[in-house]
Design a protein around this motif. Structure first.
Motif, short mmCIF file in Angstrom:
data_model
loop_
_atom_site.label_atom_id
_atom_site.label_comp_id
_atom_site.label_asym_id
_atom_site.label_seq_id
_atom_site.Cartn_x
_atom_site.Cartn_y
_atom_site.Cartn_z
N TYR A 80 35.45 37.26 35.51
CA TYR A 80 35.19 36.42 34.35
C TYR A 80 36.06 35.18 34.45
O TYR A 80 37.28 35.27 34.40
N ARG B 280 52.09 47.03 41.83
CA ARG B 280 51.27 46.05 41.15
C ARG B 280 51.92 44.68 41.27
O ARG B 280 53.10 44.50 41.02
N ASP C 299 30.61 38.23 35.05
CA ASP C 299 30.49 38.66 33.65
C ASP C 299 30.32 37.45 32.74
O ASP C 299 31.15 37.17 31.89
N GLU D 138 36.83 33.30 37.08
CA GLU D 138 37.80 33.52 38.16
C GLU D 138 37.66 32.51 39.29
O GLU D 138 37.99 32.81 40.43
N SER E 193 45.60 35.63 32.84
CA SER E 193 45.08 36.91 32.42
C SER E 193 43.91 36.68 31.46
O SER E 193 43.96 35.81 30.60
N LYS E 194 42.84 37.46 31.67
CA LYS E 194 41.69 37.34 30.77
C LYS E 194 41.81 38.37 29.64
O LYS E 194 40.86 38.61 28.92
N HIS F 217 35.02 43.40 30.35
CA HIS F 217 35.43 44.00 31.61
C HIS F 217 34.75 45.36 31.87
O HIS F 217 34.17 45.58 32.93
N LYS G 136 53.89 42.66 28.75
CA LYS G 136 52.72 43.39 29.25
C LYS G 136 53.10 44.83 29.62
O LYS G 136 52.38 45.78 29.34
N GLN H 284 45.73 41.92 41.73
CA GLN H 284 47.04 42.39 41.27
C GLN H 284 47.31 43.78 41.83
O GLN H 284 48.44 44.20 41.97
N ASP I 268 40.25 44.65 40.32
CA ASP I 268 40.19 43.38 39.61
C ASP I 268 40.12 42.20 40.57
O ASP I 268 40.59 42.29 41.70
N ALA I 269 39.57 41.11 40.09
CA ALA I 269 39.37 39.94 40.94
C ALA I 269 40.68 39.27 41.34
O ALA I 269 40.74 38.56 42.33
N ASP I 270 41.73 39.49 40.58
CA ASP I 270 42.98 38.77 40.84
C ASP I 270 43.84 39.45 41.91
O ASP I 270 44.90 38.96 42.26
N PRO J 112 34.71 42.94 39.05
CA PRO J 112 34.24 42.18 37.89
C PRO J 112 34.97 40.83 37.82
O PRO J 112 36.18 40.78 38.04
N ARG K 207 49.48 38.06 39.31
CA ARG K 207 48.26 37.32 39.58
C ARG K 207 48.61 36.15 40.49
O ARG K 207 49.56 35.44 40.18
N1 UDP Z 1 37.15 40.52 33.19
C1 UDP Z 1 35.77 40.59 32.98
N2 UDP Z 1 35.27 40.30 31.73
C2 UDP Z 1 36.08 39.95 30.68
C3 UDP Z 1 37.48 39.91 30.90
C4 UDP Z 1 37.98 40.20 32.17
O1 UDP Z 1 35.00 40.89 33.89
O2 UDP Z 1 35.56 39.69 29.60
C5 UDP Z 1 37.68 40.84 34.54
C6 UDP Z 1 38.59 39.79 35.14
O3 UDP Z 1 37.87 38.78 35.81
C7 UDP Z 1 39.44 40.61 36.10
C8 UDP Z 1 39.54 41.95 35.40
O4 UDP Z 1 38.50 41.97 34.42
O5 UDP Z 1 38.82 40.81 37.34
C9 UDP Z 1 40.89 42.19 34.75
O6 UDP Z 1 41.27 41.08 33.98
P1 UDP Z 1 42.72 40.45 34.01
O7 UDP Z 1 43.25 40.43 35.42
O8 UDP Z 1 42.67 39.14 33.33
O9 UDP Z 1 43.53 41.51 33.14
P2 UDP Z 1 45.07 41.95 33.30
O10 UDP Z 1 45.27 42.29 34.74
O11 UDP Z 1 45.87 40.80 32.85
O12 UDP Z 1 45.16 43.15 32.41
#
Ligand code: UDP
Ligand code: MG
Length: 314
Positions: free
Chosen positions: A12, A204, A49, A14, A212-213, A80, A140, A106, A102-104, A10, A207
């Motif tokens: 968003y 883990r 997304d 990115e 972070s989204k 998400h 976090k 992590q 996730d796209a990042d 997913p 990023r």
């Molecule tokens: N994401 C999404 N829609 C949203 C928010 C986040 O598809 O409304 C995706 C985002 O692109 C990423 C994944 O959900 O691939 C996790 O988000 P993020 O890495 O920002 O979260 P964290 O790792 O900080 O919890």
């Protein structure tokens, strides 16, 4: 014959990470395919997304350049969990196994090898669990781990430190499709599906680009949703609170009578004032909590679609 693996990612906003992510995953796929661990028809599927930046353009050009990529475009931002579900349901039409990530990146992509291996050993669901979160910020880490502990306390069956990095077989995804809830909390639903499952551990990371989204507000909303979608315990807690307060109020009744008989009744004013506010507050919280569940029922009763797909490139 090796299985067709679809990755579901997913995305968003990115644009900063997408190309690098695509590159790293492609390399991983190449070795997996050449080792015959997965079929050569396997694909990496990005779900846009409703991003406001160039994310979809990047996905489209990736798909044009290389058949290994696939894309799903949602009609708008749905969050998400819904984006992930949209991807899983689209991918399962063609795949034998699907891994979400996730796209990042992590989550360490080397976990893919191990997940595929576990699946070939016969596990339908493989959960990726973070072995340590040293690279997450202190904030976090503590909030996230507090969340897992609280969920456990409230009786929700989730896997500690497992986010949405997991492998699922086609038949477990077919089972997931039968869950129609609008208040989607995949981490809670997947263990409910049953099937044989196992865990693999990974480190883990930070990023590597972008932000972070999940700001605090979204994270709290997500946690609250998770609890109220899966646990009735908060509602029961209201009942026990009421019982406790009833007992306390009997003690207070006796106390007030004693004070009255002794003849200095006016002194009780501060005590009374405090009691009124306290009980008032407690009642408001309780009503609010019930309201939260009623709101959930309202949403489920409408049963609106959880996502709308505008376009698929596959
Ligand atoms: N994401 C999404 N829609 C949203 C928010 C986040 O598809 O409304 C995706 C985002 O692109 C990423 C994944 O959900 O691939 C996790 O988000 P993020 O890495 O920002 O979260 P964290 O790792 O900080 O919890
Ligand atoms: Mg992340």
């Amino acid at each position: 014959m090796s299985k067709i693996l679809y990755m579901v990612i997913p995305c968003y906003n990115e644009e900063e990470v997408l190309e690098e992510t695509a590159k790293r995953l492609k390399e991983k796929y190449k070795t997996l395919i050449s080792n015959d661990a997965i079929s050569k028809n396997s694909k990496i599927m990005f779900v846009n997304d409703g991003s406001k930046d160039k994310t979809w353009d990047i996905i489209e050009s990736l798909c044009k350049k290389d058949k290994i990529y696939a894309g799903v475009k949602l009609s708008r931002n749905k969050g998400h969990q819904n984006a992930l579900l949209a991807g899983l349901m689209t991918a399962k039409e063609k795949a034998d196994i699907v891994i979400s990530m996730d796209a990042d990146l992590q989550d360490d992509i080397n976990v893919i090898d191990e997940m595929v291996k576990k699946n070939s050993e016969g596990y339908d669901i493989v959960y990726g669990v973070r072995s340590s979160r040293k690279k997450d910020s202190f904030f976090k880490r503590t909030t996230a781990q507090g969340f897992y502990k609280m969920m456990k306390m409230l009786g929700v069956d989730i896997i500690y430190n497992h986010a949405d990095c997991r492998l699922m077989s086609k038949r477990s995804l077919d089972a997931l499709e039968q869950y129609h809830e609008v208040n989607l909390f995949l981490r809670g639903i997947v263990p409910e599906l049953g099937f044989s499952s196992t865990i693999v551990y990974y480190e883990r990371n930070k990023r590597f680009a972008g932000e972070s989204k999940y700001p605090l507000k979204k994270m709290l909303a997500f946690a609250f949703d998770g609890v109220t979608s899966f646990s009735m315990r908060p509602l029961r807690m209201i009942l026990s609170m009421g019982v406790i307060i009833l007992i306390i109020s009997i003690a207070i009744m006796i106390y007030s009578l004693v004070v009255k008989i002794l003849g200095h009744a006016v002194e009780g004013w501060a005590f009374l004032a405090i009691s009124i506010w306290f009980i008032g507050g407690l009642q408001m919280i309780s009503i609010g909590l019930i309201g939260e569940y009623v709101g959930k029922i309202y949403k489920e009763a409408k049963a609106r679609p959880r996502y709308i797909i505008e376009k698929v490139i596959d």
